[in-house]
Design an enzyme around this catalytic site. Structure first.
Site, short mmCIF file in Angstrom:
data_model
loop_
_atom_site.label_atom_id
_atom_site.label_comp_id
_atom_site.label_asym_id
_atom_site.label_seq_id
_atom_site.Cartn_x
_atom_site.Cartn_y
_atom_site.Cartn_z
N ASP A 11 45.74 46.14 -7.45
CA ASP A 11 45.22 46.80 -6.98
C ASP A 11 45.19 48.00 -6.80
O ASP A 11 46.26 48.82 -7.57
CB ASP A 11 44.86 45.89 -6.26
CG ASP A 11 45.70 46.19 -4.32
OD1 ASP A 11 47.15 47.45 -4.88
OD2 ASP A 11 46.44 46.02 -3.52
N TYR A 67 52.65 38.63 6.43
CA TYR A 67 53.79 39.29 6.41
C TYR A 67 55.24 38.76 7.06
O TYR A 67 54.99 37.26 7.58
CB TYR A 67 54.14 40.63 7.59
CG TYR A 67 52.92 42.31 7.23
CD1 TYR A 67 53.65 42.97 6.50
CD2 TYR A 67 51.48 41.65 7.55
CE1 TYR A 67 52.53 44.03 5.95
CE2 TYR A 67 50.36 42.66 7.64
CZ TYR A 67 51.73 44.03 6.40
OH TYR A 67 50.33 45.13 6.45
N HIS A 95 50.06 49.57 -1.63
CA HIS A 95 49.31 49.61 -0.85
C HIS A 95 47.74 50.72 -0.68
O HIS A 95 48.18 50.94 0.72
CB HIS A 95 50.03 49.74 -0.11
CG HIS A 95 50.13 49.03 1.44
ND1 HIS A 95 50.75 47.40 1.86
CD2 HIS A 95 49.05 48.57 2.66
CE1 HIS A 95 50.64 47.10 3.12
NE2 HIS A 95 49.87 47.95 3.60
N ARG A 109 37.46 51.52 -9.51
CA ARG A 109 36.60 51.70 -8.83
C ARG A 109 35.41 51.61 -9.43
O ARG A 109 33.99 51.77 -9.74
CB ARG A 109 36.04 53.07 -8.48
CG ARG A 109 37.16 53.26 -7.67
CD ARG A 109 36.85 53.24 -5.99
NE ARG A 109 37.58 53.20 -4.97
CZ ARG A 109 38.87 52.06 -4.32
NH1 ARG A 109 39.23 51.28 -5.05
NH2 ARG A 109 40.28 52.65 -3.55
N THR A 120 52.55 40.16 1.71
CA THR A 120 53.27 41.82 1.76
C THR A 120 54.37 41.66 1.81
O THR A 120 55.18 42.17 2.91
CB THR A 120 52.21 42.20 2.49
OG1 THR A 120 50.79 42.11 2.01
CG2 THR A 120 52.33 43.64 2.22
N VAL A 153 42.03 43.76 3.91
CA VAL A 153 42.06 44.78 4.41
C VAL A 153 41.85 44.40 6.00
O VAL A 153 41.40 43.24 6.67
CB VAL A 153 40.60 45.83 4.27
CG1 VAL A 153 40.15 47.09 5.21
CG2 VAL A 153 40.47 46.19 2.98
N LYS A 190 52.59 40.64 -2.99
CA LYS A 190 51.85 41.73 -3.01
C LYS A 190 53.28 42.76 -3.07
O LYS A 190 53.81 42.89 -1.40
CB LYS A 190 50.91 41.45 -1.72
CG LYS A 190 49.81 42.80 -2.24
CD LYS A 190 48.54 42.35 -1.49
CE LYS A 190 47.72 43.73 -2.08
NZ LYS A 190 48.12 44.82 -0.73
N ARG A 201 39.12 48.89 -0.81
CA ARG A 201 38.05 50.24 -0.25
C ARG A 201 37.11 50.02 -0.04
O ARG A 201 35.99 50.44 0.68
CB ARG A 201 38.97 50.87 -0.27
CG ARG A 201 39.83 51.85 0.62
CD ARG A 201 40.97 52.99 0.56
NE ARG A 201 41.40 53.78 0.94
CZ ARG A 201 43.34 53.87 0.26
NH1 ARG A 201 43.11 53.05 -0.89
NH2 ARG A 201 44.02 54.38 0.58
N SER A 206 43.13 39.70 5.74
CA SER A 206 44.63 39.71 6.17
C SER A 206 44.70 38.82 7.09
O SER A 206 44.34 39.03 8.36
CB SER A 206 44.13 41.28 6.77
OG SER A 206 45.04 42.34 7.36
N SER A 241 51.60 46.75 -7.11
CA SER A 241 50.41 47.48 -5.65
C SER A 241 51.38 47.92 -5.39
O SER A 241 52.55 48.31 -4.97
CB SER A 241 49.71 46.59 -4.90
OG SER A 241 49.52 47.24 -3.33
#
Lengths: 379, 379, 379, 379
Positions: free
Chosen positions: C299, C144, C268, C303, C170, C88, C244, C323, C116, C266
């Site tokens: 991902d 990236y 994203h 939660r 990613t 993140v 990813k 998050r 990240s 994912s």
């Protein structure tokens, strides 16, 4: 609340839902709980409505429409359209003119009328008010098989003599459902309103109970009507008999073998047993089970002309609406009932035209074909 | 909040949902969080309820109903009806009369009672209060297999001597679930309320942990009960043993091979593991898996007489209700519990009558047949 | 808003949802829009969450649980548990301690960390902070493929030298998605927050456009990375490379043929393309497509500990959460991130125990079997 | 409400939904009811939107994207992108610049324009304003077959002479639908707004009714257009003719046999018959039925670039949007319409890039394959 007898048609009512919202304000809580409530959690009440909504119509284009009409045959007559008014008790609780207003409106719009055995107006007065109208639809009398056969026989005689053209025997309510909304509201009949056609003939008291017996099964239901009682009723009258409240195919097949004049697929407007299927979900199965041996009608949640067209597409010969007539009655007496019927019929014509359907015997093709195989799981 | 001991039955409660809404006002936030909460996001708690709602009953008409009844056989007895009270801990937190009030009400209404091992009343006192009532239902004692076998054996002996007629072994909660609502409310047992039958016998401390070991797996669960412990329990007692908390067919089949007296399909009222299936969704599979080798009971979300009928239709021998009894208890003590039971039984009779079902061994035919093949995907 | 550096762990946070609600109050609208928003109407954002909720766990009873654990193998190591922190960007926007706090918390809880490429802290500082912790999880660097290969090569070299153990490439965001929430909020990086690892190396300007050319296809995407660029990257580094952002089986199969170290299923976090399937819905298909040739991580919307168990049951080797770590970070710095990780791991252990699952290689059996054939239509 | 002619583009509008919310405040209730309303309960209006939302895109990664574009062939031309503006009547009710502003914006963005026969601007003025723009899209004229063939012929002649390049014949509205929202709002055309291209040519009065005849079927629909009238129209003009409002496969097949230039799958924006299927749900069936014999376009609920891509994936050659252009027009005149078109096109490019789709003839592969077999039951 305005003085009911003087209520003109309120402006801005363009659908039956508008009539409902307005009637909510016109009627007091007591009457509203009675007319609008359903059984228990009212899941079936809502399912009735939702099932029609979920059925999809598939329009056609550029088909000839001139000369189209809504006429249907029923019990040897040709009706102007397939919309009848379902039996609803105690209509004077909605408006002082009660069943007389409803009957006048039905006649004016060519709609059939089924008078409730618990009407708050004498059955003879209702018949007299409309029998002379050349444009009227059929006039039928609804009844229950009472444990007291004498009382039943007397009602049948009175209905025959007054000019009723068929009997509608309600069979889906041998006991009162769990009408929680009515009970929460502490519903009571207002002074001056009663089931005048049964007045002075209270139901016989149930037999005394032994310890351990059930007040329901051994009391109220000790003489609950059966198929044998139906045969007895048919022997008592020259009138055609329709059975109201059939949801199971086996019951429909049994009825088809008994010279009945018709079936009404109904869950009593969601008022008796909660969590039964929507009547729209059962209609095609019942129609298939009786295979045209007798006409199949349906009620429950019909609020749009599109719903009427869908019912015909699923095999109905005609439909009945109950609460909407009460809303119209509460809102503007006979004029309100007539307005409700006109809205429904106008919407039916528009739906037919947009589906390229000139006559209702073409209705079958209007439903989205994906429902052909899957209707039961979608509803 | 009125003085609890003096609470009369409040007016206007016509359904278990009404009892729930009223109890929400009577109970303080601490007790409410404990009794009403479920695990995590409470998805299973809601799913339990929704599954019964979505099952559809298919009424029958004109069938003979006289002499109908709700009696069912269970463990060699004939019960007046198939409704039992599930084990719920700490009932004196809902009303000063606690488990005694619940037991009196159950006996008065002929309902079976399962006393929680975490009851806030001595198990002997509960038994003494009701064993003499000729109309009472079965009296069972619920327990967990404690790591300390001596404690378990003592509880079994006490239950036997007090007159309990079966043991209900809860197997679905070797750990406390993620009871987020309780934790947010900071739930604490009020002064004077405790698990009196376990008092003075605290659980043995878990073994000391090595670095890297799990406090759960290597601590609390180091002696979690297994099928072998169940066999040990059966060898300790002459009482029939039922297993509570079975959701998987393989566990059900294993249980059926072990001389157990019954199974209770349950997800612990949605209080242990969230996102498990509704118990109503697992019931037919479990009933099918054990194929009548032992009775299958069910709890979880039963709030209507129609739910009871549906459970019987899906293969249950009887049902248990938990929270509703607590609501009734909170609202009006024994009278409130009795009212809850009466509402359920009355609704069951009405549902049977409207489905043309004289006895509960006819229940199977009352479910809408479309569920025959598709029940698992619909629930 | 309290002074962030001094925030203690707020009381009453018992779940990740509680952390989210609290973080909403702690963060300003600008940061909240950035961290919480998704693409367009955020349908995929919600679908990610809903898909885990709808998967059902089927508990088992009386199975041996002693010695159970959450350890999993991954890329030649044994992890204490399968929960990693997803990359993140700009974490100092959530808390002054930013990525350092997150890294400390991850190490303390044995969770893997993916830094990240747009971190607001130097990658060397993050590595230095945690590499010495013996209990830490894996440390990976996300990047990236930049049109400027020199910049990419430099980042790779720095990551290698700093001690990162794998690269996470990613590939699902060659363009910025339609982040409507960010744009409505007028999101801007606060003063002092920037992608420090890219600082001084702005992206090369896109080639000049001819009339009629697309600013996107002929500009920004003129040098969008392809499978060939991936091969180039692999040739530049001795580190294992994970891909990813894979959702399609064909892309997964291609990746499996290319000596990659792993895949991350994912979308994203619902931030790039709206109305893609939930990652939970694609996971089993991807796992099936690569048939164990390389590890599959996932991902998106995780939660709850139950979600982790479900992911493992559907074929994941490990999971990432994004998050929730930011919420914990905003709420209480490193202590908040650690609390989030502890809640997840504790819930995972409880879910395993209640499903009778001692180790995560037994996870497959915990999902309700009805999903075996129908998972794709249910999600 | 600001002075409309001077409205600049309001800040913060980043999606078509933002334009809608802003237009709700700009337009008065009368105009809003007209532009936004649907038939009856507006179920189809909502279904149109929901169907696109439920279709899922499946991203691809690392595919070559350079040189991608949105160009599509249509009726012998190459369009810059597949987005056209649907015919909407009375646009001067939304903004004083009305159809002229819309036409200028369409030309500037390369979008095709279909002018409504009920435009509030002379068709010649619209054509003159845009025909000289080299970047403009196609310019088509929409019409109904009027009972008065002379009037139809005159409109066709005027359209031909003004430079319109095709005729769009709307066939799904032989009667006005049950526009309850309009009727509740008492909709009336404001002073100065009228269908200027029909001015002075009122529709011929319907034939006089006999007693018992239907005002709809025997009146308004006595000369409703049929397939024969379509053949007559084709004989009157050298322009290609597209049919708008086809939902049934049989109608599509009939159209394919008649040398038509194209079909537009449409339910008239949910404005005629409620409870028809969403147009997105019918599109693949229609495309399959005509098997490439003629181009198939679609409108109804397209509000995102992702919706455009999905429509192309389901077999559309191009799409039309109606209400969004009106929102943009109301919000900022030509600049607002242009902004709406730019948002849609930008989103389309992003969606293509994220799905690894360089050109729209690759669109078919972008839809989640689970829809291949099940699209009809999912929508």
């Amino acid at each position: 609340m305005s003085s009911p007898a003087a209520r003109p048609l309120p402006p801005g009512l363009v659908s039956l839902a508008d009539h409902e919202a307005h009637a909510r304000r016109v009627l007091d809580d007591n009457a509203w709980a009675y007319f609008s409530g359903g059984a228990a959690d009212e899941l079936t009440l809502r399912a009735n409505r939702g099932a029609w909504d979920r059925l999809e119509l598939l329009p056609r284009v550029l088909r000839p429409l001139a000369g189209g009409h809504t006429r249907v045959p029923l019990l040897g007559r040709t009706l102007a359209h397939p919309i009848l008014l379902a039996p609803v008790a105690y209509q004077r609780m909605a408006h002082p003119d009660g069943e007389l207003a409803t009957a006048h409106a039905a006649a004016a719009l060519g709609a059939g009328l089924v008078l409730s055995t618990q009407a708050s107006t004498r059955l003879e007065d209702v018949a007299q008010a409309v029998l002379g109208d050349p444009g009227r639809g059929p006039l039928w009398f609804q009844l229950y098989l009472q444990p007291d056969r004498g009382l039943t026989r007397e009602l049948v005689r009175r209905a025959e003599q007054a000019g009723y053209e068929a009997l509608v025997l309600t069979v889906d309510a041998p006991v009162h459902g769990a009408r929680d909304r009515e009970r929460r509201a502490g519903f009571r009949l207002p002074p001056g309103i009663q089931a005048v056609n049964l007045a002075g003939r209270p139901a016989a008291p149930p037999p005394p109970l032994q310890p351990g017996q059930s007040a329901l099964f051994d009391g109220l239901l000790a003489h609950a009507p059966t198929w044998e009682d139906l045969a007895w009723l048919q022997a008592q009258t020259r009138l055609p008999v329709l059975l109201k409240g059939v949801l199971h195919e086996d019951d429909a097949r049994q009825a088809a073998s008994l010279q009945l004049a018709g079936l009404i697929v109904s869950n009593h407007g969601g008022r008796t047993l909660d969590t039964t299927p929507a009547s729209a979900a059962r209609l095609p199965r019942i129609a298939e089970a009786v295979a045209g041996q007798l006409p199949v009608l349906v009620d429950g949640g019909i609020r749009r002309g599109t719903d009427v067209l869908k019912a015909m597409a699923l095999g109905a010969s005609a439909v009945l609406v109950g609460r909407p007539a009460i809303w119209g009655l509460a809102n503007a007496g006979a004029m309100g009932v007539a307005h409700v019927l006109r809205l429904l019929r106008d919407e039916l014509e528009i739906a037919m035209a947009l589906c390229g359907c000139r006559t209702l015997d073409q209705a079958h093709g209007t439903l989205h074909s994906r429902f052909a195989n899957t209707i039961y799981s979608h509803l």
